[in-house]
Design a protein around this motif. Structure first.
Motif, mmCIF file in Angstrom:
data_model
loop_
_atom_site.group_PDB
_atom_site.id
_atom_site.type_symbol
_atom_site.label_atom_id
_atom_site.label_comp_id
_atom_site.label_asym_id
_atom_site.label_seq_id
_atom_site.Cartn_x
_atom_site.Cartn_y
_atom_site.Cartn_z
ATOM 1 N N ARG A 6 -5.109 -5.044 -0.040
ATOM 2 C CA ARG A 6 -5.458 -6.409 0.359
ATOM 3 C C ARG A 6 -4.531 -7.399 -0.332
ATOM 4 N N GLY A 7 -4.259 -7.145 -1.625
ATOM 5 C CA GLY A 7 -3.363 -8.019 -2.379
ATOM 6 C C GLY A 7 -1.936 -7.962 -1.869
ATOM 7 N N ALA A 8 -1.550 -6.814 -1.262
ATOM 8 C CA ALA A 8 -0.199 -6.691 -0.709
ATOM 9 C C ALA A 8 -0.082 -7.376 0.638
ATOM 10 N N GLY A 9 -1.202 -7.902 1.157
ATOM 11 C CA GLY A 9 -1.157 -8.653 2.405
ATOM 12 C C GLY A 9 -1.414 -7.842 3.651
ATOM 13 N N MET A 10 -1.987 -6.655 3.512
ATOM 14 C CA MET A 10 -2.288 -5.845 4.695
ATOM 15 C C MET A 10 -3.469 -6.433 5.445
ATOM 16 N N THR A 11 -3.399 -6.321 6.760
ATOM 17 C CA THR A 11 -4.526 -6.756 7.586
ATOM 18 C C THR A 11 -5.626 -5.696 7.513
ATOM 19 N N GLY A 12 -6.756 -6.003 8.102
ATOM 20 C CA GLY A 12 -7.879 -5.067 8.096
ATOM 21 C C GLY A 12 -7.539 -3.742 8.755
ATOM 22 N N TRP A 13 -6.852 -3.809 9.888
ATOM 23 C CA TRP A 13 -6.478 -2.579 10.594
ATOM 24 C C TRP A 13 -5.443 -1.779 9.818
ATOM 25 N N GLN A 14 -4.496 -2.470 9.191
ATOM 26 C CA GLN A 14 -3.494 -1.769 8.385
ATOM 27 C C GLN A 14 -4.144 -1.070 7.195
ATOM 28 N N ARG A 15 -5.105 -1.729 6.549
ATOM 29 C CA ARG A 15 -5.822 -1.100 5.431
ATOM 30 C C ARG A 15 -6.594 0.119 5.910
ATOM 31 N N LEU A 16 -7.216 -0.001 7.072
ATOM 32 C CA LEU A 16 -7.987 1.118 7.603
ATOM 33 C C LEU A 16 -7.090 2.314 7.893
ATOM 34 N N VAL A 17 -5.992 2.086 8.605
ATOM 35 C CA VAL A 17 -5.130 3.184 9.047
ATOM 36 C C VAL A 17 -4.265 3.734 7.918
ATOM 37 N N LYS A 18 -3.736 2.872 7.056
ATOM 38 C CA LYS A 18 -2.777 3.326 6.054
ATOM 39 C C LYS A 18 -3.394 3.657 4.695
ATOM 40 N N VAL A 19 -4.621 3.175 4.432
ATOM 41 C CA VAL A 19 -5.209 3.391 3.108
ATOM 42 C C VAL A 19 -6.551 4.116 3.194
ATOM 43 N N GLU A 20 -7.500 3.533 3.906
ATOM 44 C CA GLU A 20 -8.862 4.058 3.869
ATOM 45 C C GLU A 20 -9.003 5.399 4.583
ATOM 46 N N LEU A 21 -8.446 5.547 5.791
ATOM 47 C CA LEU A 21 -8.546 6.829 6.494
ATOM 48 C C LEU A 21 -7.828 7.975 5.775
ATOM 49 N N PRO A 22 -6.609 7.768 5.278
ATOM 50 C CA PRO A 22 -5.987 8.863 4.521
ATOM 51 C C PRO A 22 -6.777 9.255 3.272
ATOM 52 N N LEU A 23 -7.372 8.282 2.592
ATOM 53 C CA LEU A 23 -8.160 8.603 1.411
ATOM 54 C C LEU A 23 -9.456 9.330 1.757
ATOM 55 N N SER A 24 -10.014 9.034 2.910
ATOM 56 C CA SER A 24 -11.288 9.650 3.280
ATOM 57 C C SER A 24 -11.126 10.907 4.131
ATOM 58 N N ALA A 25 -9.907 11.269 4.507
ATOM 59 C CA ALA A 25 -9.697 12.434 5.373
ATOM 60 C C ALA A 25 -10.272 13.729 4.794
ATOM 61 N N PRO A 26 -10.091 14.045 3.503
ATOM 62 C CA PRO A 26 -10.695 15.281 2.987
ATOM 63 C C PRO A 26 -12.221 15.288 3.064
ATOM 64 N N ILE A 27 -12.840 14.141 2.855
ATOM 65 C CA ILE A 27 -14.298 14.052 2.920
ATOM 66 C C ILE A 27 -14.768 14.218 4.364
ATOM 67 N N ILE A 28 -14.062 13.617 5.294
ATOM 68 C CA ILE A 28 -14.400 13.756 6.711
ATOM 69 C C ILE A 28 -14.268 15.214 7.134
ATOM 70 N N LEU A 29 -13.194 15.877 6.713
ATOM 71 C CA LEU A 29 -13.012 17.289 7.039
ATOM 72 C C LEU A 29 -14.083 18.159 6.398
#
Length: 104
Positions: A6-29
């Motif tokens: 957020r501090g780097a200026g990412m939009t909500g969708w960018q945070r979701l696709v580039k940060v949150e989904l990759p971090l949560s992928a092992p838990i989802i799997l």
């Protein structure tokens, strides 16, 4: 990490696709792995209501007191469950390593 994005200026969708989904992928799997194994177990006991499923041999063995049928069906279902569980666990570990996370 989300705050840094957020501090780097990412939009909500960018945070979701580039940060949150990759971090949560092992838990989802991990959830997918658990649900697949539970579905296999549920499909096995579906034979008790005359469905054509994996447990058909087990139920036939129970009805005819044939221990060989029960063991054959049980071992096949158990081997399938272990193979599916281990395969999906390997994918989960690979994904966690790829995302830079440690797994036990």
């Amino acid at each position: 990490v989300v705050e840094a994005a957020r501090g780097a200026g990412m939009t909500g969708w960018q945070r979701l696709v580039k940060v949150e989904l990759p971090l949560s992928a092992p838990i989802i799997l991990g959830g997918i792995r658990l649900s697949v194994v539970i579905s296999l177990a549920t499909a096995t006991i579906g034979s008790t209501v005359a469905a054509k499923t994996l447990g058909e041999v087990i139920i036939a063995g129970l009805l005819s007191n044939n221990l060989a049928f029960v063991l054959q069906g049980g071992l096949i279902v158990a081997a399938l469950a272990v193979l599916i569980y281990d395969g999906l666990s390997a994918i989960e570990r690979y994904t966690a390593r790829r995302m830079g996370q440690e797994t036990a």
